[in-house]
Motif scaffolding. Structure first.
Motif, PDB file in Angstrom:
ATOM      1  N   UNK A  45       0.879  -1.161   0.017  1.00 31.37           N
ATOM      2  CA  UNK A  45      -0.014   0.078  -0.073  1.00 31.37           C
ATOM      3  C   UNK A  45       0.903   1.166  -0.085  1.00 31.37           C
ATOM      4  N   UNK A  46       1.340   1.561  -1.093  1.00 36.57           N
ATOM      5  CA  UNK A  46       2.267   2.654  -1.248  1.00 36.57           C
ATOM      6  C   UNK A  46       1.615   3.867  -2.282  1.00 36.57           C
ATOM      7  N   UNK A  47       2.087   4.930  -1.768  1.00 37.92           N
ATOM      8  CA  UNK A  47       1.754   6.100  -2.705  1.00 37.92           C
ATOM      9  C   UNK A  47       2.430   6.052  -3.965  1.00 37.92           C
ATOM     10  N   UNK A  48       2.113   7.077  -4.961  1.00 41.81           N
ATOM     11  CA  UNK A  48       3.073   7.162  -6.054  1.00 41.81           C
ATOM     12  C   UNK A  48       4.427   7.964  -5.688  1.00 41.81           C
ATOM     13  N   UNK A  49       5.491   7.557  -6.471  1.00 41.96           N
ATOM     14  CA  UNK A  49       6.714   8.429  -6.169  1.00 41.96           C
ATOM     15  C   UNK A  49       6.527   9.786  -6.418  1.00 41.96           C
ATOM     16  N   UNK A  50       5.878   9.987  -7.646  1.00 41.47           N
ATOM     17  CA  UNK A  50       5.756  11.477  -8.249  1.00 41.47           C
ATOM     18  C   UNK A  50       4.741  12.037  -6.996  1.00 41.47           C
ATOM     19  N   UNK A  51       4.009  11.883  -6.546  1.00 45.35           N
ATOM     20  CA  UNK A  51       3.401  12.434  -5.512  1.00 45.35           C
ATOM     21  C   UNK A  51       4.263  12.640  -4.138  1.00 45.35           C
ATOM     22  N   UNK A  52       4.977  11.718  -3.635  1.00 42.74           N
ATOM     23  CA  UNK A  52       5.925  11.802  -2.832  1.00 42.74           C
ATOM     24  C   UNK A  52       7.037  13.021  -2.964  1.00 42.74           C
ATOM     25  N   UNK A  53       7.397  12.969  -4.392  1.00 41.44           N
ATOM     26  CA  UNK A  53       8.401  13.964  -4.721  1.00 41.44           C
ATOM     27  C   UNK A  53       7.927  15.263  -4.586  1.00 41.44           C
ATOM     28  N   UNK A  54       6.749  15.400  -5.154  1.00 39.31           N
ATOM     29  CA  UNK A  54       6.067  16.808  -5.044  1.00 39.31           C
ATOM     30  C   UNK A  54       5.807  17.109  -3.805  1.00 39.31           C
ATOM     31  N   UNK A  55       5.201  16.522  -2.788  1.00 42.54           N
ATOM     32  CA  UNK A  55       4.982  16.873  -1.392  1.00 42.54           C
ATOM     33  C   UNK A  55       6.344  17.172  -0.635  1.00 42.54           C
ATOM     34  N   UNK A  56       7.330  16.315  -0.999  1.00 39.80           N
ATOM     35  CA  UNK A  56       8.688  16.719  -0.362  1.00 39.80           C
ATOM     36  C   UNK A  56       9.215  18.099  -0.682  1.00 39.80           C
ATOM     37  N   UNK A  57       9.134  18.267  -2.118  1.00 43.52           N
ATOM     38  CA  UNK A  57       9.564  19.678  -2.445  1.00 43.52           C
ATOM     39  C   UNK A  57       8.744  20.906  -1.695  1.00 43.52           C
ATOM     40  N   UNK A  58       7.318  20.655  -1.821  1.00 51.63           N
ATOM     41  CA  UNK A  58       6.211  21.497  -1.434  1.00 51.63           C
ATOM     42  C   UNK A  58       6.458  21.771   0.227  1.00 51.63           C
ATOM     43  N   UNK A  59       6.722  20.763   0.792  1.00 52.73           N
ATOM     44  CA  UNK A  59       7.089  20.741   2.223  1.00 52.73           C
ATOM     45  C   UNK A  59       8.269  21.657   2.623  1.00 52.73           C
ATOM     46  N   UNK A  60       9.378  21.152   1.826  1.00 52.28           N
ATOM     47  CA  UNK A  60      10.535  21.816   1.896  1.00 52.28           C
ATOM     48  C   UNK A  60      10.569  23.608   1.802  1.00 52.28           C
TER      49      UNK A  60
END
Length: 302
Positions: A4-19
């Motif tokens: 049960x994993x989210x997409x890598x693209x979504x994680x990459x976007x979230x990490x950049x937005x959070x940073x």
């Protein structure tokens, strides 16, 4: 079972937005539109069932859950990137180790000897990362660490086992122009000179003066440096006296850039260890450990 994993693209976007705390700046970094980043983060929030950002009049801020998740995601993405770089960097059946090490020991002692390791084990690739304090191996992707400390400190590093490599002697050194007559001084005289401090060893000078039986009220005063390489540069510049491991300043003592300020070494209060997580040991790590023990034995030999 299916993960049960989210997409890598979504994680990459979230990490950049959070940073960046900004969808717009994250989009610029990732070469996407602001709308695309917003949609990826919204999809991630829907997947998790948790709000990661809270919109305000002035923009957006991470929720407590979002801040915690961002920290973990950043660590996992960094690990994935390292793993990918390891595979991309392999040529043939190479085995890779990532070694955490105190930086000055790495540059002054370890790296000059790594050609010997490469000649003996050309199939072994060793990556180096800076580590000055204990850490959790499970959070870093580091296989082992070369660390300097006392046996008591080592016992507090949970979940690890250690191999003793070298004892450490420390000695006061400084620029020759800092000494009143250009000659070594007594511990009592040294106590009045400016002392350079090591931030990871705040009581080092006090311990040295205690071993000499000298009262030094200013033993913990003076500018602090995190790295021994910084302390060495400061001592050469004449900013004060540095209490240095002797094996890290051999070149400077030989060239005269530094001199012994007081010929009273403090012996074997600390040592260098190869620290690794408990559990099964990779064959590559066993090869590294055996080579390190042999190289250290050559240093200890008369």
């Amino acid at each position: 079972m299916r993960r049960k994993l989210p997409s890598l693209q979504a994680l990459n976007c979230f990490e950049a937005a959070a940073r960046h705390q900004s969808f717009t700046r994250a989009a610029q970094e990732l070469n996407l539109t602001q709308g695309a980043v917003s949609r990826q983060v919204a999809a991630l929030e829907a997947f998790l069932g948790v709000a990661l950002f809270r919109r305000t009049q002035h923009g957006m801020v991470l929720t407590p859950a979002g801040a915690d998740y961002a920290r973990h995601v950043r660590q996992r993405l960094d690990a994935l990137e390292r793993d990918a770089m390891d595979v991309m960097g392999r040529s043939g059946p190479a085995d890779t180790l990532t070694l955490g090490t105190v930086p000055t020991f790495a540059t002054r002692w370890l790296i000059p000897r790594l050609p010997q390791l490469a000649a003996r084990h050309p199939e072994l690739l060793v990556h180096l990362e800076t580590r000055t304090r204990p850490f959790l191996f499970t959070d870093t992707g580091i296989d082992a660490a070369i660390w300097a400390g006392t046996p008591q400190q080592l016992q507090q590093w949970a979940g690890t086992r250690a191999t003793h490599l070298l004892d450490e002697d420390v000695l006061p050194v400084c620029s020759p122009r800092l000494l009143p007559a250009g000659e070594p001084v007594t511990p009592q005289t040294l106590a009045a000179l400016p002392l350079l401090q090591q931030s990871t060893r705040p009581e080092a000078w006090r311990q040295w003066f205690d071993a000499q039986g000298v009262d030094a009220p200013r033993a913990m005063a003076g500018p602090r440096y995190e790295l021994f390489s910084m302390q060495t540069a400061a001592a050469i510049a004449g900013l004060g006296v540095a209490l240095m491991p002797t094996l890290l300043v051999q070149d400077e003592l030989a060239s005269g850039a530094l001199v012994v300020a007081c010929p009273r070494p403090l012996r074997a209060q600390r040592a260098y260890y190869l620290v690794q997580p408990q559990g099964d040991e990779r064959p590559a790590l066993a090869l590294l450990r055996d080579w390190l023990l042999e190289a250290c034995a050559q240093v200890r030999a008369p």
